[in-house]
Write a protein that holds these residues in place. Structure first.
Motif, PDB file in Angstrom:
ATOM      1  N   ASN A 150       0.795  -1.229   0.000  1.00 45.09           N
ATOM      2  CA  ASN A 150       0.000   0.000   0.000  1.00 45.09           C
ATOM      3  C   ASN A 150       0.828   1.279   0.000  1.00 45.09           C
ATOM      4  N   ARG A 180      -5.277   0.188  -8.035  1.00 46.20           N
ATOM      5  CA  ARG A 180      -6.284  -0.326  -7.108  1.00 46.20           C
ATOM      6  C   ARG A 180      -6.160   0.305  -5.721  1.00 46.20           C
ATOM      7  N   ARG A 181      -4.919   0.489  -5.245  1.00 46.54           N
ATOM      8  CA  ARG A 181      -4.758   1.023  -3.889  1.00 46.54           C
ATOM      9  C   ARG A 181      -5.193   2.484  -3.792  1.00 46.54           C
ATOM     10  N   GLU A 183      -7.983   3.413  -4.785  1.00 40.83           N
ATOM     11  CA  GLU A 183      -9.398   3.292  -4.445  1.00 40.83           C
ATOM     12  C   GLU A 183      -9.586   2.796  -3.022  1.00 40.83           C
ATOM     13  N   ARG A 184      -8.855   1.756  -2.651  1.00 39.05           N
ATOM     14  CA  ARG A 184      -8.907   1.232  -1.289  1.00 39.05           C
ATOM     15  C   ARG A 184      -7.651   0.393  -1.063  1.00 39.05           C
ATOM     16  N   PRO A 185      -7.149   0.338   0.149  1.00 35.62           N
ATOM     17  CA  PRO A 185      -5.901  -0.385   0.412  1.00 35.62           C
ATOM     18  C   PRO A 185      -6.104  -1.895   0.372  1.00 35.62           C
ATOM     19  N   GLU A 187      -5.724  -5.441   2.093  1.00 37.72           N
ATOM     20  CA  GLU A 187      -5.694  -5.930   3.468  1.00 37.72           C
ATOM     21  C   GLU A 187      -5.630  -7.446   3.551  1.00 37.72           C
TER      22      GLU A 187
END
Length: 344
Positions: A150, A180-181, A183-185, A187
């Motif tokens: 991330n 992609r990261r 938009e959201r990390p 996990e």
């Protein structure tokens, strides 16, 4: 081509592969343990090598950075008075031996890489086939694989995937991660594995999962495995007594290249020019033993981890240990210290 250490996650009879010490017979032949010998098992794991050495009468200090492995060894520790365990990194081998007053040693054995026990536990985050937190930390401290994915720069990610994973599509994967990261990390393990698979697809000629090389590279980077190996080799040279034996089992070409280069360097007397009077002559510190040993067909059939394993061994000479690691500056990869702060 680089191979993996358990990362193919090959099933046996429909389930995980039970942890079996790789090349155990060859390791015992090379170490030649005798009653009263003092040895270090620098990668204790499930204690397979240690148990075999203890059965020959040797005294063992087992080292493992994974607190789970140390805790699981409690019954074995209680049953064997000749066994001592230390929670730490094998790169700190010299300091650990000095702290315990165990040197000089008759033998050191190292089994490099991730264990099948860590792979089989989805919660540890090593597996691309089991959902779990994107962790991969052997010692359970420091930055996680999620932190790396991330936060590291896209170019650094590509270099890591290419060099540590031999991933030819490293740039494409790094760019897909970066998009992609935003938009959201990331996990979870299956989230990252799925993105890699969608990005590069599956090569019908390639028998391994598309995420294998990416996960391998992240694991090696998160745990600084190559740096630890170099530090351990230098430490072993300093703690082994004359006639002491070093055995290193590796599972992919980068590890093996480091061990081979180190032993070749230490097994050759350093020659100097008469025009450089300030440079000291350096004697051989190891007698290296022929070519690498590999698994037999029978062992490979019963233990898939042995497929890519290589054992290199050497015997310590009477020459004083050299300073430094020699010509081991093999890469200018980023380090965990290069991670930007969280939220930056």
């Amino acid at each position: 081509m680089m191979t993996d250490h358990g990362m193919a996650e090959e099933p046996a009879d429909g389930g995980p592969v039970r942890h079996i010490p790789v090349l155990l017979g060859q390791v015992l032949d090379a170490l030649d343990p005798k009653p009263g010998d003092r040895m270090v098992d620098g990668t204790f794991g499930a204690g397979g090598y240690s148990a075999a050495l203890l059965s020959r009468g040797a005294r063992i200090v087992g080292i493992d950075r994974d607190p789970t492995a140390i805790a699981a060894a409690a019954p074995m520790l209680a049953a064997h008075p000749g066994l001592a365990l230390h929670h730490g990194r094998f790169g700190d081998l010299e300091a650990i031996v000095a702290e315990r007053g165990e040197g000089p040693l008759d033998g050191v054995v190292l089994d490099i890489g991730v264990s099948s026990m860590q792979i089989d536990d989805g919660d540890r985050g090593f597996s691309f086939q089991k959902d779990g937190p994107l962790d991969m930390r052997m010692s359970r401290d420091g930055p996680t694989a999620a932190d790396v994915v991330n936060r590291l720069k896209i170019g650094d990610l590509a270099r890591i995937f290419n060099f540590l994973g031999d991933e030819r599509q490293a740039g494409r994967i790094a760019r897909a991660i970066d998009a992609r990261r935003a938009e959201r990390p990331f996990e979870r393990t299956l989230d990252l594995a799925g993105l890699v698979a969608r990005t590069i697809g599956r090569n019908p000629k390639d028998k391994i999962d598309p995420a294998t090389r990416t996960f391998q590279a992240l694991r090696i980077f998160v745990n600084d495995e190559l740096g630890e190996l170099v530090r351990a080799l230098v430490a072993a040279e300093r703690v082994l007594k004359p006639g002491g034996r070093l055995c290193v089992v590796t599972f992919h070409s980068l590890e093996d290249r480091i061990v081979k280069r180190f032993l070749r360097d230490r097994s050759e007397a350093a020659t100097v020019s008469r025009h450089l009077p300030d440079v000291q002559h350096k004697d051989r510190t190891f007698d290296s033993r022929n070519k690498a040993a590999t698994g037999t067909d029978e062992e490979i059939a019963s233990n898939p981890r042995a497929r890519s394993a290589k054992l290199r061994s050497a015997v310590r000479t009477e020459a004083p240990a050299r300073s430094g690691a020699g010509a081991m500056d093999f890469t200018d990869l980023p380090t965990l210290a290069d991670l930007p702060p969280s939220g930056a």
